[in-house]
Design a protein around this motif. Structure first.
Motif, PDB file in Angstrom:
ATOM      1  N   VAL A  71       0.869  -1.132  -0.236  1.00  0.00           N
ATOM      2  CA  VAL A  71       0.084   0.139   0.120  1.00  0.00           C
ATOM      3  C   VAL A  71       0.990   1.219   0.040  1.00  0.00           C
ATOM      4  O   VAL A  71       1.742   1.542   0.471  1.00  0.00           O
ATOM      5  CB  VAL A  71      -1.019   0.009   1.264  1.00  0.00           C
ATOM      6  N   ARG A  72       0.462   2.367  -0.895  1.00  0.00           N
ATOM      7  CA  ARG A  72       1.473   3.367  -1.165  1.00  0.00           C
ATOM      8  C   ARG A  72       0.816   4.704  -0.106  1.00  0.00           C
ATOM      9  O   ARG A  72      -0.349   4.440  -0.025  1.00  0.00           O
ATOM     10  CB  ARG A  72       1.315   3.760  -2.351  1.00  0.00           C
ATOM     11  N   ALA A  73       1.599   5.528   0.361  1.00  0.00           N
ATOM     12  CA  ALA A  73       1.211   6.664   0.853  1.00  0.00           C
ATOM     13  C   ALA A  73       0.001   7.298   0.204  1.00  0.00           C
ATOM     14  O   ALA A  73       0.064   7.519  -1.101  1.00  0.00           O
ATOM     15  CB  ALA A  73       2.278   7.471   1.193  1.00  0.00           C
ATOM     16  N   GLY A  74      -1.005   7.575   0.955  1.00  0.00           N
ATOM     17  CA  GLY A  74      -2.042   8.385   0.301  1.00  0.00           C
ATOM     18  C   GLY A  74      -3.233   7.571  -0.042  1.00  0.00           C
ATOM     19  O   GLY A  74      -4.489   7.896  -0.173  1.00  0.00           O
ATOM     20  N   GLU A  75      -3.159   6.007  -0.163  1.00  0.00           N
ATOM     21  CA  GLU A  75      -4.001   5.376  -0.433  1.00  0.00           C
ATOM     22  C   GLU A  75      -4.768   5.174   0.933  1.00  0.00           C
ATOM     23  O   GLU A  75      -4.377   4.941   1.911  1.00  0.00           O
ATOM     24  CB  GLU A  75      -3.486   3.900  -0.925  1.00  0.00           C
ATOM     25  N   SER A  97       6.841   3.479   2.788  1.00  0.00           N
ATOM     26  CA  SER A  97       6.903   4.863   3.704  1.00  0.00           C
ATOM     27  C   SER A  97       5.867   5.980   3.381  1.00  0.00           C
ATOM     28  O   SER A  97       5.634   6.313   2.366  1.00  0.00           O
ATOM     29  CB  SER A  97       8.443   5.406   3.491  1.00  0.00           C
ATOM     30  N   GLY A  98       5.537   6.606   4.475  1.00  0.00           N
ATOM     31  CA  GLY A  98       4.535   7.813   4.144  1.00  0.00           C
ATOM     32  C   GLY A  98       3.523   7.819   5.513  1.00  0.00           C
ATOM     33  O   GLY A  98       3.616   6.962   6.382  1.00  0.00           O
ATOM     34  N   HIS A  99       2.544   8.842   5.321  1.00  0.00           N
ATOM     35  CA  HIS A  99       1.388   8.884   6.225  1.00  0.00           C
ATOM     36  C   HIS A  99       0.318   8.367   5.840  1.00  0.00           C
ATOM     37  O   HIS A  99      -0.213   8.408   4.634  1.00  0.00           O
ATOM     38  CB  HIS A  99       1.353  10.428   6.715  1.00  0.00           C
ATOM     39  N   TYR A 100      -0.566   7.468   6.844  1.00  0.00           N
ATOM     40  CA  TYR A 100      -1.648   7.028   6.275  1.00  0.00           C
ATOM     41  C   TYR A 100      -2.603   7.328   7.637  1.00  0.00           C
ATOM     42  O   TYR A 100      -2.423   7.226   8.760  1.00  0.00           O
ATOM     43  CB  TYR A 100      -1.745   5.510   6.508  1.00  0.00           C
ATOM     44  N   LEU A 101      -4.069   7.445   7.246  1.00  0.00           N
ATOM     45  CA  LEU A 101      -5.062   7.892   7.864  1.00  0.00           C
ATOM     46  C   LEU A 101      -6.176   7.093   7.851  1.00  0.00           C
ATOM     47  O   LEU A 101      -6.755   6.944   6.768  1.00  0.00           O
ATOM     48  CB  LEU A 101      -5.527   9.451   7.874  1.00  0.00           C
ATOM     49  N   SER A 102      -6.422   6.127   9.109  1.00  0.00           N
ATOM     50  CA  SER A 102      -7.344   5.432   9.191  1.00  0.00           C
ATOM     51  C   SER A 102      -8.313   4.943  10.041  1.00  0.00           C
ATOM     52  O   SER A 102      -8.136   5.350  11.124  1.00  0.00           O
ATOM     53  CB  SER A 102      -6.676   3.944   8.787  1.00  0.00           C
ATOM     54  N   GLY A 103      -9.397   4.406   9.953  1.00  0.00           N
ATOM     55  CA  GLY A 103     -10.236   4.066  10.989  1.00  0.00           C
ATOM     56  C   GLY A 103     -10.012   2.642  11.523  1.00  0.00           C
ATOM     57  O   GLY A 103      -8.558   2.252  11.186  1.00  0.00           O
ATOM     58  N   PHE A 123      -4.764   6.996  13.474  1.00  0.00           N
ATOM     59  CA  PHE A 123      -5.932   6.555  13.569  1.00  0.00           C
ATOM     60  C   PHE A 123      -7.003   7.826  13.762  1.00  0.00           C
ATOM     61  O   PHE A 123      -6.546   8.806  14.241  1.00  0.00           O
ATOM     62  CB  PHE A 123      -6.253   5.555  14.535  1.00  0.00           C
ATOM     63  N   LYS A 124      -8.033   7.838  13.173  1.00  0.00           N
ATOM     64  CA  LYS A 124      -9.081   8.882  12.914  1.00  0.00           C
ATOM     65  C   LYS A 124      -9.668   8.988  14.439  1.00  0.00           C
ATOM     66  O   LYS A 124      -9.465   8.258  15.171  1.00  0.00           O
ATOM     67  CB  LYS A 124     -10.168   8.579  11.949  1.00  0.00           C
ATOM     68  N   ALA A 125     -10.252  10.050  14.532  1.00  0.00           N
ATOM     69  CA  ALA A 125     -10.769  10.513  16.130  1.00  0.00           C
ATOM     70  C   ALA A 125     -12.024  10.579  16.190  1.00  0.00           C
ATOM     71  O   ALA A 125     -12.317  11.021  17.445  1.00  0.00           O
ATOM     72  CB  ALA A 125      -9.978  12.096  16.280  1.00  0.00           C
ATOM     73  N   ASP A 126     -12.775  10.111  15.059  1.00  0.00           N
ATOM     74  CA  ASP A 126     -14.391  10.253  15.420  1.00  0.00           C
ATOM     75  C   ASP A 126     -14.838   8.767  15.582  1.00  0.00           C
ATOM     76  O   ASP A 126     -14.472   7.774  15.028  1.00  0.00           O
ATOM     77  CB  ASP A 126     -14.932  10.766  14.394  1.00  0.00           C
ATOM     78  N   MET A 127     -15.954   8.698  16.443  1.00  0.00           N
ATOM     79  CA  MET A 127     -16.384   7.311  16.644  1.00  0.00           C
ATOM     80  C   MET A 127     -16.962   6.816  15.447  1.00  0.00           C
ATOM     81  O   MET A 127     -16.807   5.247  15.499  1.00  0.00           O
ATOM     82  CB  MET A 127     -17.693   7.661  17.751  1.00  0.00           C
ATOM     83  N   VAL A 167      -0.039   5.789  15.529  1.00  0.00           N
ATOM     84  CA  VAL A 167      -0.511   6.939  16.310  1.00  0.00           C
ATOM     85  C   VAL A 167      -2.031   6.854  16.404  1.00  0.00           C
ATOM     86  O   VAL A 167      -2.800   6.893  15.694  1.00  0.00           O
ATOM     87  CB  VAL A 167      -0.126   8.358  15.491  1.00  0.00           C
ATOM     88  N   GLY A 168      -2.116   6.816  17.811  1.00  0.00           N
ATOM     89  CA  GLY A 168      -3.789   6.807  17.995  1.00  0.00           C
ATOM     90  C   GLY A 168      -4.597   7.812  17.887  1.00  0.00           C
ATOM     91  O   GLY A 168      -4.039   9.136  17.354  1.00  0.00           O
ATOM     92  N   PRO A 169      -5.883   8.163  18.121  1.00  0.00           N
ATOM     93  CA  PRO A 169      -6.661   9.112  17.721  1.00  0.00           C
ATOM     94  C   PRO A 169      -6.482  10.299  18.421  1.00  0.00           C
ATOM     95  O   PRO A 169      -6.017  10.376  19.626  1.00  0.00           O
ATOM     96  CB  PRO A 169      -8.259   8.480  18.159  1.00  0.00           C
TER      97      PRO A 169
END
Length: 490
Positions: A71-75, A97-103, A123-127, A167-169
Motif C-alpha cells: 500500500v502506498r502513502a495516500g491510499e 513509507s509515508g503517512h496513512y490515516l485510517s479508521g 487513526f481517526k478521531a471520530d466514533m 499513532v492513536g486518535p
C-alpha cells in the motif's frame, strides 16, 4: 545473545565465595544488566530460548504465504487489501513509507501487517470510524464498543511488524465521549447479557475507548518492532489469546490517563521482551478480568515470561492487577530495568474485584523508583471502592475476596526509593508465602507489613532512614542474614 545463565553463575559465585569480601550492593551492581543493555535498542533478530521455572514453551517466528500487497502513502484501502489477501489464503500487507490515516483495521488469519521504517499509521478521531461496535473487554469487563485501532477476533497466525509507527486518535469524539465518570463495574451490570452491553454512542452518551492494538480470542500472535504513540486507552492488549510474542516495541503515552503500555489479559503462553516503555499509567501489567464478570469468564493469565524490558516512566514498572478475577499464575520476570517509574514491582487487587496471583517469580531486576520499590496494594482507594479501601472496614470472605501467594523475588537492586518493601494486604485474606532473597535496597523506609504471614527476607542489605519494621497483623516473618544500616542524618 543474552547470557542469562552466565549472569546467574556470576551471582552464585559471588554468593558462595565473595560475600565476605564483596558487599551485596557491589555484587548486584556488577552482575545485573543496566538501562543501556535492555529495551528496544537491543532487540536481537531471533528469539532466544525461553527459560521459566513454571512451564516449557518454544516461541518461533511465524511464517506466511509468499503473497505480498504493498500500500502506498495516500491510499485509503488498507482494510480492503487485508481482506483480499486473507481471502486468497494470507500473506503480507506492506505499508510503504509515508503517512496513512485510517479508521479501525481488523487483522485476519494468516496476515502480517508490516509497516516499513518511515510509515506512520494514524487513526481517526471520530466514533464513526470505529463503528459498528465489536466484542471486546474493557478494564476486565466484556462488552461491545469501539474495540481497538488494530483489532482481531478469532484469528490465527497474525502479525504486526516493522519499524513504522502507530499513532492513536487525536482530538475528536472518541476522546470527548469516553466514559470517565465512574468505575466500569458500576456502569456495566454483570447480570446483563454480554450481547446487550452495547456502547455505540447511541445507547448511552459515552463509549469505551479503543486500545491501540487488541487481538481477542486469537492464537499465534506476533507483534514486533513498532513505535506506538498517543493511545486513547491501553496500548497493547492481547485478550483470551494463546502463544503471543511482543518484542522490540517503543511505547510512549506519557500524560495519557490510563495509558498502559502492555496489558496481558487472560492469555496463555506469552513472551514479552526488549520493549522500551514511557507511559501514562502502568508500563507492563498482567490482568485476568474484573469482579463478577471476571469470575463468570474465569480465564487466567498464565505461563508468561517478561525479559530485557526497560520501563523508563510510568506508574508501575511491572504490575499484576488490579483486575485479576480469573487469577494470574506462573509468571517469570527477569533481567528488566526500571529507571524512574513511580513504583517498581506492584501487586494490586481490590476487595470487590476478586482473583489474585500465585507462582510468580522475579529475578535480576534493577530499579530506581520514586515511591515504593516492592509494593503490595490490596485495598485501593476510597474513590474507587468506597469504605472497602479501609482495612478497618470489616468484610467477610466471599467470591470476590482476592489473594496473593507463592511469590519469589531474587537478585533485586533498588538504587533509590521511598519504601523498599511496602505491603498492604487485607485482614480477611492476608498476603502469604513471599520470599525476598538477595535484595539490596536504598530508601527512606525499610519494611512496612500489614496483614501478611510467612514472609521471608534473607541474604539482603537495606540502607534506609528508618530501619524499624512497621507491622500490623503479621505472623511468620523471618529475617535471615539481613543487614540493616541507618543512613547518616545530615
Amino acid at each position: 545473545m543474552r547470557n542469562v545463565r552466565g549472569i546467574g553463575i556470576l551471582l552464585l559465585f559471588g554468593l558462595l565465595f565473595g560475600c565476605k569480601s564483596i558487599p551485596l550492593e557491589k555484587q548486584l551492581e556488577r552482575a545485573l544488566l543496566k538501562a543501556d543493555q535492555v529495551g528496544a535498542d537491543h532487540l536481537p533478530a531471533d528469539v532466544e530460548p525461553v527459560e521459566s521455572p513454571f512451564f516449557e514453551a518454544t516461541f518461533t517466528r511465524p511464517t506466511f504465504p509468499q503473497r505480498q500487497d504493498t500500500v502506498r502513502a495516500g491510499e485509503r484501502d488498507i482494510q480492503r487489501r487485508i481482506d483480499q489477501l486473507a481471502a486468497a489464503g494470507g500473506g503480507t500487507v506492506v505499508l510503504d513509507s509515508g503517512h496513512y490515516l485510517s479508521g479501525r483495521i481488523e487483522l485476519k488469519s494468516n496476515i502480517n501487517l508490516h509497516l516499513v521504517e518511515g510509515a506512520v499509521l494514524e487513526f481517526k478521531a471520530d466514533m464513526a470510524d470505529f463503528l459498528p461496535v465489536v466484542f471486546t473487554r474493557n478494564e476486565g469487563v466484556e462488552l461491545y464498543s469501539l474495540g481497538a485501532c488494530i483489532y482481531a477476533n478469532g484469528a490465527k497466525n497474525i502479525a504486526l511488524t516493522g519499524k513504522g509507527k502507530l499513532v492513536g486518535p487525536g482530538k475528536g469524539s472518541v476522546r470527548e465521549r469516553t466514559m470517565t465518570h465512574d468505575v466500569i463495574e458500576n456502569i456495566v451490570d454483570s447480570n446483563t447479557p454480554v450481547a446487550d452491553r452495547v456502547y455505540d454512542g447511541k445507547t448511552a452518551d459515552y463509549i469505551f475507548p479503543p486500545a491501540l492494538i487488541a487481538p481477542i480470542n486469537c492464537q499465534q500472535v506476533w507483534i514486533e518492532g513498532l513505535s506506538l504513540e498517543r493511545s486513547a486507552f491501553w496500548n497493547v492488549v492481547p485478550t483470551y489469546c494463546e502463544n503471543v510474542v511482543i518484542r522490540g516495541l517503543r511505547i510512549h503515552s506519557v500524560g495519557i490517563q490510563r495509558g498502559d503500555g502492555i496489558d496481558i489479559e487472560s492469555s496463555k503462553n506469552v513472551l514479552v521482551e526488549y520493549c522500551t516503555l514511557n507511559t501514562g499509567d502502568d508500563c507492563i501489567a498482567i490482568k485476568a478480568g474484573r469482579g463478577y464478570d471476571g469470575l463468570r469468564v474465569n480465564r487466567p493469565s498464565e505461563n508468561i515470561v517478561v525479559r530485557y524490558c526497560l520501563s523508563a516512566q510510568g506508574h508501575g514498572g511491572f504490575t499484576i492487577g488490579s483486575e485479576t478475577a480469573g487469577m494470574v499464575r506462573q509468571v517469570y520476570v527477569h533481567d528488566c530495568v526500571f529507571t524512574g517509574t513511580d513504583v517498581g514491582i506492584r501487586f494490586k487487587t481490590r476487595r470487590p474485584r476478586g482473583g489474585g496471583g500465585e507462582k510468580i517469580r522475579f529475578e535480576n531486576i534493577r530499579m530506581d523508583v520514586v515511591h515504593s520499590a516492592l509494593r503490595w496494594d490490596m485495598l485501593g482507594q476510597a474513590l474507587h471502592v468506597g469504605n472497602q479501601a479501609s482495612r478497618d472496614y470489616k468484610v467477610e470472605k466471599n467470591a470476590l475476596t482476592p489473594r496473593f501467594s507463592q511469590i519469589n523475588l531474587k537478585n533485586i537492586y533498588i538504587g533509590t526509593s521511598s519504601d523498599c518493601i511496602k505491603v498492604e494486604g487485607i485482614p480477611e485474606s492476608v498476603l502469604e508465602q513471599v520470599t525476598f532473597d538477595r535484595v539490596y535496597g536504598r530508601g527512606k523506609n525499610y519494611l512496612s507489613l500489614k496483614d501478611a504471614k510467612d514472609i521471608q527476607i534473607k541474604n539482603s542489605t537495606f540502607v534506609c532512614d528508618v530501619i524499624a519494621v512497621d507491622s500490623v497483623n503479621v505472623s511468620g516473618l523471618e529475617q535471615e542474614n539481613v543487614v540493616l544500616t541507618q543512613k547518616k542524618q545530615l
